[in-house]
Design a protein around this motif. Structure first.
Motif, PDB file in Angstrom:
ATOM      1  N   ASP A  36       1.027  -1.309   0.109  1.00 58.38           N
ATOM      2  CA  ASP A  36      -0.003   0.002   0.008  1.00 58.38           C
ATOM      3  C   ASP A  36       0.892   1.433  -0.028  1.00 58.38           C
ATOM      4  N   GLY A  37       1.883   1.068  -0.779  1.00 56.64           N
ATOM      5  CA  GLY A  37       2.704   2.505  -1.088  1.00 56.64           C
ATOM      6  C   GLY A  37       3.560   2.891   0.098  1.00 56.64           C
ATOM      7  N   GLU A  38       3.797   1.885   1.179  1.00 56.11           N
ATOM      8  CA  GLU A  38       4.375   2.122   2.571  1.00 56.11           C
ATOM      9  C   GLU A  38       5.893   2.576   2.194  1.00 56.11           C
ATOM     10  N   VAL A  39       6.264   3.535   2.865  1.00 56.75           N
ATOM     11  CA  VAL A  39       7.646   4.134   2.630  1.00 56.75           C
ATOM     12  C   VAL A  39       8.660   3.202   3.339  1.00 56.75           C
ATOM     13  N   ALA A  40       9.670   2.809   2.634  1.00 58.62           N
ATOM     14  CA  ALA A  40      10.718   1.740   2.880  1.00 58.62           C
ATOM     15  C   ALA A  40      12.003   2.628   3.541  1.00 58.62           C
ATOM     16  N   PRO A  41      12.829   2.061   4.653  1.00 53.34           N
ATOM     17  CA  PRO A  41      13.866   2.375   5.091  1.00 53.34           C
ATOM     18  C   PRO A  41      14.845   2.510   4.012  1.00 53.34           C
ATOM     19  N   ASP A  42      15.816   3.124   4.168  1.00 50.49           N
ATOM     20  CA  ASP A  42      17.090   3.212   3.063  1.00 50.49           C
ATOM     21  C   ASP A  42      18.010   1.882   3.182  1.00 50.49           C
ATOM     22  N   ARG A  43      18.160   1.299   2.097  1.00 56.05           N
ATOM     23  CA  ARG A  43      18.871   0.039   1.801  1.00 56.05           C
ATOM     24  C   ARG A  43      17.854  -1.103   1.707  1.00 56.05           C
ATOM     25  N   ALA A  44      16.583  -0.781   2.095  1.00 58.98           N
ATOM     26  CA  ALA A  44      15.412  -1.999   2.356  1.00 58.98           C
ATOM     27  C   ALA A  44      15.138  -2.287   1.054  1.00 58.98           C
ATOM     28  N   VAL A  45      15.129  -3.739   0.912  1.00 60.40           N
ATOM     29  CA  VAL A  45      14.609  -4.161  -0.664  1.00 60.40           C
ATOM     30  C   VAL A  45      13.348  -4.810  -0.481  1.00 60.40           C
ATOM     31  N   LYS A  46      12.846  -5.275   0.795  1.00 62.50           N
ATOM     32  CA  LYS A  46      11.574  -6.015   0.846  1.00 62.50           C
ATOM     33  C   LYS A  46      11.262  -6.253   2.308  1.00 62.50           C
ATOM     34  N   LYS A  47      10.078  -6.695   2.327  1.00 64.83           N
ATOM     35  CA  LYS A  47       9.368  -6.723   3.789  1.00 64.83           C
ATOM     36  C   LYS A  47       9.276  -8.518   3.870  1.00 64.83           C
ATOM     37  N   ALA A  48       9.808  -9.115   4.861  1.00 64.84           N
ATOM     38  CA  ALA A  48       9.649 -10.404   5.083  1.00 64.84           C
ATOM     39  C   ALA A  48       9.775 -10.822   6.689  1.00 64.84           C
ATOM     40  N   GLY A  49       9.349 -11.729   7.108  1.00 65.50           N
ATOM     41  CA  GLY A  49       9.470 -12.358   8.367  1.00 65.50           C
ATOM     42  C   GLY A  49      10.856 -13.291   8.293  1.00 65.50           C
ATOM     43  N   PHE A  50      11.568 -13.491   9.398  1.00 64.87           N
ATOM     44  CA  PHE A  50      12.473 -14.406   9.312  1.00 64.87           C
ATOM     45  C   PHE A  50      12.035 -15.787   9.370  1.00 64.87           C
ATOM     46  N   ARG A  51      11.190 -16.275  10.043  1.00 69.12           N
ATOM     47  CA  ARG A  51      10.696 -17.429  10.212  1.00 69.12           C
ATOM     48  C   ARG A  51       9.156 -17.421   9.207  1.00 69.12           C
ATOM     49  N   THR A  52       9.258 -17.631   8.105  1.00 70.21           N
ATOM     50  CA  THR A  52       8.261 -17.502   6.939  1.00 70.21           C
ATOM     51  C   THR A  52       7.983 -19.032   6.207  1.00 70.21           C
ATOM     52  N   TRP A  53       6.869 -18.841   5.457  1.00 74.99           N
ATOM     53  CA  TRP A  53       6.647 -20.153   4.352  1.00 74.99           C
ATOM     54  C   TRP A  53       7.593 -19.822   3.325  1.00 74.99           C
ATOM     55  N   GLY A  54       8.229 -20.912   2.848  1.00 68.08           N
ATOM     56  CA  GLY A  54       8.803 -21.030   1.671  1.00 68.08           C
ATOM     57  C   GLY A  54       8.988 -22.298   1.116  1.00 68.08           C
ATOM     58  N   LYS A  55       9.705 -22.659   0.106  1.00 63.18           N
ATOM     59  CA  LYS A  55      10.079 -24.093  -0.528  1.00 63.18           C
ATOM     60  C   LYS A  55      10.921 -24.714   0.395  1.00 63.18           C
ATOM     61  N   SER A  56      10.221 -25.724   1.103  1.00 61.19           N
ATOM     62  CA  SER A  56      10.862 -26.483   2.100  1.00 61.19           C
ATOM     63  C   SER A  56      11.562 -27.630   1.563  1.00 61.19           C
ATOM     64  N   LYS A  57      13.016 -27.966   2.013  1.00 61.41           N
ATOM     65  CA  LYS A  57      13.516 -29.253   1.582  1.00 61.41           C
ATOM     66  C   LYS A  57      13.496 -30.253   2.523  1.00 61.41           C
ATOM     67  N   ASP A  58      12.609 -30.011   3.468  1.00 57.91           N
ATOM     68  CA  ASP A  58      12.275 -31.088   4.541  1.00 57.91           C
ATOM     69  C   ASP A  58      10.747 -31.602   4.276  1.00 57.91           C
ATOM     70  N   SER A  59      10.226 -31.189   3.249  1.00 62.32           N
ATOM     71  CA  SER A  59       8.810 -31.371   2.799  1.00 62.32           C
ATOM     72  C   SER A  59       7.900 -30.962   3.786  1.00 62.32           C
ATOM     73  N   ARG A  60       8.092 -29.767   4.340  1.00 64.81           N
ATOM     74  CA  ARG A  60       7.202 -29.357   5.402  1.00 64.81           C
ATOM     75  C   ARG A  60       6.756 -27.569   5.092  1.00 64.81           C
ATOM     76  N   GLU A  61       6.093 -27.571   3.944  1.00 66.10           N
ATOM     77  CA  GLU A  61       5.670 -26.548   3.252  1.00 66.10           C
ATOM     78  C   GLU A  61       4.505 -26.004   4.363  1.00 66.10           C
ATOM     79  N   ASP A  62       3.872 -26.696   5.065  1.00 68.58           N
ATOM     80  CA  ASP A  62       3.034 -26.173   6.147  1.00 68.58           C
ATOM     81  C   ASP A  62       3.416 -25.527   7.351  1.00 68.58           C
ATOM     82  N   LEU A  63       5.071 -25.453   7.337  1.00 65.40           N
ATOM     83  CA  LEU A  63       5.215 -24.923   8.654  1.00 65.40           C
ATOM     84  C   LEU A  63       6.495 -23.461   8.433  1.00 65.40           C
TER      85      LEU A  63
END
Length: 589
Positions: free
Chosen positions: A234-261
């Protein structure tokens, strides 16, 4: 065993020593068991108490009569920690940590205590992985950690967390200096680095709150400036050097076959010898290209010469290859033979003779320049032993599939559809199944023949024009060292479960696992034993705590011949029998 004096410069030192026979040299050599310090600064009272304690140990008092025996207080495993501590100090990690310059005002950190707690946490990952609360109890009561009692009276959970927080804060500088220390002291070759990633999941239903991050996945403070062109909502202004917003523990392509966690992504760079020289942590949804950019940037900051990166088939995209070649570096990458790509089909169809480079490895270079339009080289590798295993596995799957569909022609269309649906959930069998236009189930002969053509084969692509086909193939096989590192990280060192929720603590936990893997891999390379064998044998050497009226002392049990061999092979001196002395405090009347 005897007392001797030795001069160094203008000072004279008093030492407890003994002679051992060196069969290689054909003469005896002197080994110093303990140094009492300068002759003009001796702790005379402490020496008297030691003499008294030793007399009572053999059943004599100072007057020559029988006296009370020392009271045994505890017995703890010591050999594993002594071995790891010797390697830790040999690599200079102790002086590296204690030598950090502390800036700013306020109370200065006791770096000697921090170093001992960090070593204890690293040793804990290698010897008895557990939570930090259990680790504190372990290092206080269940193991002998050299010099821990002299720097920390009692280690609690808060001390562990303070040490981890400090480790996280200094990680960029520490990682660089550890790399220089390790590669310099061990004379490691870093012309080829093997890089791979894995993921580790967390048993929680919620991902972390999204925060602004830089290209390396690090959190960017909101006060660092502002820009409006980053990936904000929604047009949120980002701090300098920031490229994206993301949580550290978040969902992604799992190599343990646990995409649900939720998960985090971890990367590791390993040398030819299997020594892990660097580890990285990223948010769980980080793309491969972002990982490669970060790795390349870090290596460039370390002023390394040209590096060839070896990575598995997950990094073969055009964008990733372009990133790996930036700055004049190169790559050796696995290519998916079953991808149906033009390169894979052409490589398999090219004629040519294989060249045998090992008893179980044959290689053939094929020219695909007309298809790719680039200077990339392609190497087809063939492993006869693996070909036999692949053929056996395929025959077993085809036999099972044949058994499942046998008699299916007599089933109704509905029942055949149900059977077809059940087989579709079995990827290994489903790829050999063919459905006729009339709905009948058959073995796909064309598919089995095509798979037979792939038995024992894999395809490599490289950007390096000078490496031989043999070097390329053998270099890629060393990628198994990274996969072995991940197995040890997740099993031997218990990377998971991670008993932390704060990002800083999770990152520090990964660093502790990396340092533990560094020490055990060094021990394995030098001794030729697996870590399981080294740990089992060395932990048989115990430290005995005993008390006398004059104080307490800690002595080691006699090392077994196997333990002595392990220490010698690791280029470490055998453990001394006397591990520590704590004189009794002054008495008051």
């Amino acid at each position: 065993m005897y007392v001797r004096t030795a001069k160094s410069g203008k000072n004279t030192y008093v030492q407890l020593a003994h002679n051992t026979w060196d069969p290689a040299r054909g003469r005896s050599s002197t080994k110093v068991v303990h140094s009492f310090g300068r002759a003009d600064e001796l702790d005379v009272d402490g020496i008297r108490r030691l003499i008294g304690a030793l007399r009572r140990t053999i059943g004599e008092e100072r007057t020559g009569g029988a006296g009370p025996m020392p009271e045994v207080l505890a017995s703890r495993p010591a050999g594993g920690a002594l071995l790891l501590d010797g390697l830790w100090r040999q690599l200079g990690l102790d002086t590296l940590i204690t030598g950090f310059v502390q800036s700013g005002r306020g109370r200065k950190r006791d770096l000697a205590a921090t170093e001992r707690v960090l070593f204890s946490l690293v040793a804990g990952r290698a010897l008895a992985p557990s939570s930090k609360l259990a680790a504190a109890e372990w290092m206080n009561s269940d193991v002998f950690i050299p010099r821990l009692a002299q720097t920390c009276a009692v280690v609690d959970e808060d001390a562990c967390y303070r040490a981890m927080d400090w480790l996280h804060d200094v990680e960029p500088v520490l990682a660089r200096q550890v790399y220089y220390q390790v590669t310099d002291l061990l004379n490691l070759e870093v012309d080829v680095l093997f890089f791979d990633t894995t993921s580790t999941y967390f048993e929680t239903g919620d991902a972390d709150e999204a925060r602004w991050r830089d290209e390396g996945g690090r959190v960017v403070a909101d006060t660092a400036g502002a820009r409006a062109d980053a990936d904000g909502a929604d047009g949120e202004v980002a701090p300098d050097r920031a490229v994206k917003k993301a949580g550290f523990r978040t969902w992604g392509k799992s190599k343990d076959s646990r995409e649900d966690l939720p998960q985090v992504v971890i990367g590791m760079a390993v040398t030819r010898d299997g020594i892990p020289v660097r580890v990285w942590s990223w948010p769980g949804n980080t793309s491969d290209s972002a990982l490669i950019r970060q790795v390349r940037a870090d290596m460039r900051e370390w002023n390394l010469s040209r590096i060839i990166y070896a990575a598995d088939r997950g990094f073969t995209s055009r964008e990733n290859r372009r990133e790996l070649m930036s700055g004049g570096d190169g790559y050796i990458l696995g290519e998916k033979l079953r991808s149906g790509s033009a390169e894979a089909a052409a490589a398999l169809s090219r004629p040519g003779r294989y060249q045998q480079v090992r008893h179980n490895l044959l290689v053939k270079e094929v020219n695909l320049r007309a298809i790719t339009g680039s200077l990339e080289r392609f190497i087809v590798c063939f492993n006869p032993d693996q070909a036999q295993r692949d053929a056996h596995t395929r025959q077993a799957m085809v036999a099972r599939l044949s058994e499942m569909i046998d008699g299916s022609d007599k089933l109704s269309a509905t029942k055949r559809a149900e059977l077809r649906g059940r087989i579709s959930t079995m990827p290994g069998l489903n790829r050999f199944l063919r459905v006729t236009p009339g709905g009948l189930l058959r073995i796909d002969k064309a598919k089995t023949d095509a798979e037979a053509n792939l038995d024992g084969k894999y395809l490599l692509r490289t950007s390096d024009p000078n490496l031989t086909a043999e070097d390329i193939a053998l270099g890629y096989k060393q990628l198994l060292q990274v996969e072995r590192g991940w197995r040890d990280m997740k099993s031997t060192l218990d990377l998971r479960p991670v008993y932390h929720r704060l990002e800083e603590r999770i990152r520090a936990h990964v660093l502790l696992c990396w340092l533990a893997l560094l020490l055990i891999r060094l021990a394995e390379n030098r001794t030729g034993h697996t870590w399981a064998t080294i740990k089992r044998e060395t932990q048989r050497l115990h430290a005995i705590d005993a008390a006398t009226p004059d104080g307490t002392f800690t002595t080691a049990t006699k090392p077994t011949p196997t333990v002595s061999e392990i220490f010698t092979a690791a280029d470490l001196p055998a453990p001394t029998q006397l591990l520590g002395i704590i004189p009794a405090g002054p008495t008051t009347s």
